[in-house]
Design a protein around this motif. Sequence first.
Motif, short mmCIF file in Angstrom:
data_model
loop_
_atom_site.label_atom_id
_atom_site.label_comp_id
_atom_site.label_asym_id
_atom_site.label_seq_id
_atom_site.Cartn_x
_atom_site.Cartn_y
_atom_site.Cartn_z
N LYS A 39 0.88 -1.19 0.00
CA LYS A 39 0.00 0.00 0.00
C LYS A 39 0.90 1.22 0.00
O LYS A 39 1.68 1.41 0.93
N CYS A 40 0.86 2.03 -1.01
CA CYS A 40 1.68 3.26 -0.95
C CYS A 40 1.03 4.39 -1.73
O CYS A 40 0.26 4.17 -2.65
N LYS A 41 1.42 5.60 -1.32
CA LYS A 41 0.81 6.79 -1.92
C LYS A 41 1.65 7.27 -3.11
O LYS A 41 2.71 6.72 -3.40
N GLU A 42 1.14 8.30 -3.78
CA GLU A 42 1.91 8.89 -4.87
C GLU A 42 3.21 9.49 -4.34
O GLU A 42 3.25 9.97 -3.20
N ILE A 43 4.23 9.51 -5.14
CA ILE A 43 5.50 10.14 -4.74
C ILE A 43 5.28 11.67 -4.74
O ILE A 43 4.87 12.23 -5.77
N PRO A 44 5.54 12.32 -3.61
CA PRO A 44 5.21 13.76 -3.54
C PRO A 44 6.29 14.65 -4.16
O PRO A 44 6.68 15.66 -3.58
N LEU A 45 6.79 14.27 -5.31
CA LEU A 45 7.83 15.07 -5.98
C LEU A 45 7.40 15.27 -7.43
O LEU A 45 6.88 14.34 -8.06
N LEU A 46 7.66 16.46 -7.95
CA LEU A 46 7.41 16.70 -9.36
C LEU A 46 8.56 16.08 -10.16
O LEU A 46 9.67 15.91 -9.63
#
Length: 374
Positions: free
Chosen positions: A350-357
């Motif tokens: 379970k993981c979220k989006e990577i918070p980097l552009l």
Amino acid sequence: MQTPEQIVVDILKNNGVDIATTLPCDRIKALLPLIEKNIKTIPLTREENGIGICAGVSLGGGRPVMVIQSTGLGNMINALLSLNITYSIPLPIIASWRGVYKESIEAQWPFGKKLPAILEASGIKYTIIGSLDEIGKLDGAIKDSFANTYPHVILISPEVWEGSTCEVPQPLQICIRNFNLIFRGNICEPVMARYDAIKVIAENVADDIIIANLGVPSKELFIINDRALNFYMLGSMGLASSIGLGLSIIQEKHVFVIDGDGSLLMNPNAMISVGDLDPRNLTIIAIDNAAYGSTGNQGTCTLNHVDLELMAKGCGIADTVKVHTGDELRKALEKKAGFIHVIARPGNAKCKEIPLLAKEIRDRFMGALRERSV
Ligand SMILES: Cc1ncc(C[n+]2csc(CCOP(=O)(O)OP(=O)(O)O)c2C)c(N)n1
């Protein structure tokens, strides 16, 4: 008087181009050998694969170009948009423009004629060089691509080369080859999921580069151990190992690529180029969960009849190994084997989006590489 081919090579050299990736077109059969004589050249088997290799070269601080037939642009639009445009990675692409000028091959007409409109609609910058007196435009287009960090396509009409006295070399001699491959592969029941394998990788890479495949692998690596020398892919499926190859060519650090079975099957050309160039500082870690894991674990054909390690060997990658357990993977990483085939079970953490552009990923990665090379 200089031939048009010599003028092109001079422009490339004056712009500091250090790598040319090429795939032939009949109209540039005199240009390609001249480029090869003057600039380190990587022959491609599919143009899209070259987008990944050139992106790796750029990320590593090099200045690549691509020299191809214009038809090749048809198989690289997604890669250009989801890699070069998304991350702001420059790439001058010199394309021998077929289908328009004195074209006798009917199959060239539809794509060649529509090509400017396709590039326009895709937001990809392009310059047309219709005749020899416009050849000087090449210099500006290359400078534009590097200065503004986007791809720039240069469509060169066959008219440019008409009447050139540049010599076409004799065909290569075919040499005698022997193939001697005895292969035995055992695939046992997998014990690790992708997440477990990435954990072992993250613990064993020291100060090396990691290229992480798009989708869940990148997100899993991000939560396990985010670091500047991780390059997270957000698109351009199939190009992880190609990017790794480009980086391994241009700089000395070891490059570990976390690739997937679905992605390697989409672009086996990456393995062909790795086998051809045989870099010492590249390890492809193929996490084979027999599934397109990131999109819901739909089966791939490694489930029953394709063996990725055998494919790697068939492409000329000599130093291969198959692993099932964390311990076996650790040993293979320590040895920095060329191709590690990890037999894994499907499943996503379970993981979220990577918070980097994308540009943040790129800048942080390139900054860390520069820091460590001074
Ligand atoms: C050209 C293209 N086709 C399809 C997709 C959708 N897609 C994203 S990730 C992925 C699965 C990748 O599978 P694999 O390489 O086996 O890696 P895994 O997720 O199993 O680790 C797919 C099909 C895409 N992004 N691009």
